[in-house]
Design an enzyme around this catalytic site. Structure first.
Site, PDB file in Angstrom:
ATOM      1  N   HIS A  72      31.657 -23.138  -0.422  1.00 25.42           N
ATOM      2  CA  HIS A  72      33.055 -23.591  -0.325  1.00 25.42           C
ATOM      3  C   HIS A  72      33.938 -22.942  -1.416  1.00 25.42           C
ATOM      4  CE1 HIS A  72      31.866 -27.071   2.243  1.00 25.42           C
ATOM      5  NE2 HIS A  72      30.833 -27.176   1.455  1.00 25.42           N
TER       6      HIS A  72
HETATM    7  O1  RIB Z   1      33.088 -30.450  -0.730  1.00 19.87           O
HETATM    8  C1  RIB Z   1      32.753 -29.258  -1.390  1.00 19.87           C
HETATM    9  C2  RIB Z   1      33.182 -29.297  -2.818  1.00 19.87           C
HETATM   10  O2  RIB Z   1      32.533 -30.381  -3.478  1.00 19.87           O
HETATM   11  C3  RIB Z   1      32.767 -28.046  -3.596  1.00 19.87           C
HETATM   12  O3  RIB Z   1      33.680 -27.819  -4.634  1.00 19.87           O
HETATM   13  C4  RIB Z   1      31.423 -28.427  -4.142  1.00 19.87           C
HETATM   14  O4  RIB Z   1      31.127 -27.725  -5.355  1.00 19.87           O
HETATM   15  C5  RIB Z   1      31.614 -29.888  -4.445  1.00 19.87           C
HETATM   16  O5  RIB Z   1      32.192 -29.980  -5.724  1.00 19.87           O
END
Ligand code: RIB
Ligand code: CA
Length: 314
Positions: free
Chosen positions: A241
């Protein structure tokens, strides 16, 4: 050259995001600030230092920020996804950085970096938005030094930590609402809908591992994370992500965005932390209408994956 500050809670995908920034010649990474999130602040901070050491970046100033949300306690972390140490139990295999934290907290470091920057800075929050909310509430004058916020967070069609909420926003909904709704700073939101569509597969991981020692180290860190995504994707691979958000910060327009208002549910019910975007053409507009931000809604997915791999492999 893009001047970046990354606010982070490493975290496996945060690690990929930090390495991408460090390995990109078009990036001037002027600072890293840490926040609670995937694991506790002490571990996210230690992991950030170690990832920068892995990249040979003793020069990047690091400061720790909030160890808790603005208002309500953090219900739980994401050790089951990232490992209890935040890096699949492999954090201790990374080198220690010789240069420790700067002597100030995250907000003070961001203020100093923004004030001294000769040009506006892109801030990339890839964890809970607590530090950024505190920065903008306590130092509104820095808004003019922010090129834009590129935020990994939110989910337009549901969440990952609950049915309604994505982890970063869910971890501190009040902070997220302040930043996404109240603050007049140019903002690009990179929600989990698009980051999940950019999932990478086993072939991509194999090419990263074969690219050299740093790529092999990155893949070695992903054990717990890939087990989680084996269950949620139903096949080998994973969703990085945060690296998708940093990719957009490096290459503006890599993701296709649409301007729309986004609201954040801050009640204590089952929808807490939900992000409600309003893409309706006929929505209320004009000066009384809610603030609009740029929301990443689509991309050439293979172009993003190729950008990520070439960026990570330098
Ligand atoms: O939902 C994904 C996010 O939440 C990303 O930033 C992952 O590292 C967690 O922090
Ligand atoms: Ca993160």
């Amino acid at each position: 050259m893009t001047r970046l500050i990354i606010d982070t809670d490493p975290g496996i995908d945060d690690t990929f995001a930090l390495v991408l920034a460090c390995a990109s010649p078009e990036v001037d990474l002027i600072g890293v600030t840490t926040v609670f999130g995937n694991v506790g602040l002490d571990r996210t901070t230690r992991n950030a230092l170690r990832v920068l050491a892995l990249c040979g970046r003793e020069d990047v100033p690091v400061a720790a920020g909030a160890d808790r949300p603005l208002v309500h306690p953090h219900a739980h972390r994401a050790g089951a996804v990232h490992g209890e140490d935040g890096l699949s139990g492999m954090a201790d295999t990374l080198p220690e950085r010789q240069t420790g934290l700067v002597g100030t907290d995250a907000v003070a470091l961001m203020v100093r970096l923004l004030d001294s920057s000769p040009e506006p800075v892109t801030i990339v929050p890839i964890g809970p938005l607590t530090n950024v909310a505190l920065l903008l509430a306590a130092h509104p004058s820095v808004r003019s030094k922010i090129e834009r916020l590129v935020i990994m967070g939110g989910g337009l069609a549901g969440g990952n930590v609950t049915a309604a909420a994505e982890f970063n926003v869910w971890s501190d909904p009040e902070a997220a609402r302040r930043v996404l709704v109240e603050e007049p700073v140019p903002t690009t939101l990179v929600p989990m809908d698009i980051t999940t569509r950019c999932a990478v597969d086993l072939s991509w991981l194999d090419r990263l591992a074969a690219s050299g020692p740093r790529g092999a180290t990155l893949v070695r860190l992903t054990g717990t994370y890939r087990k989680h995504y084996q269950r949620t994707l139903g096949h080998e691979g994973m969703v990085i992500h945060d690296a998708v958000a940093v990719a957009e910060a490096i290459r503006p327009g890599l993701l296709r965005t649409s301007r729309m208002p986004v609201e954040v549910e801050c009640g204590m019910g089952p929808a807490r932390g939900a992000t409600i975007a309003d893409p309706r053409e006929h929505r209320v507009r004009g000066e009384d209408a809610p603030r609009e931000i740029d929301v990443a809604v689509d991309a050439d997915l293979d172009e993003v994956r190729t950008f990520l791999l070439s960026g990570l492999t330098g």
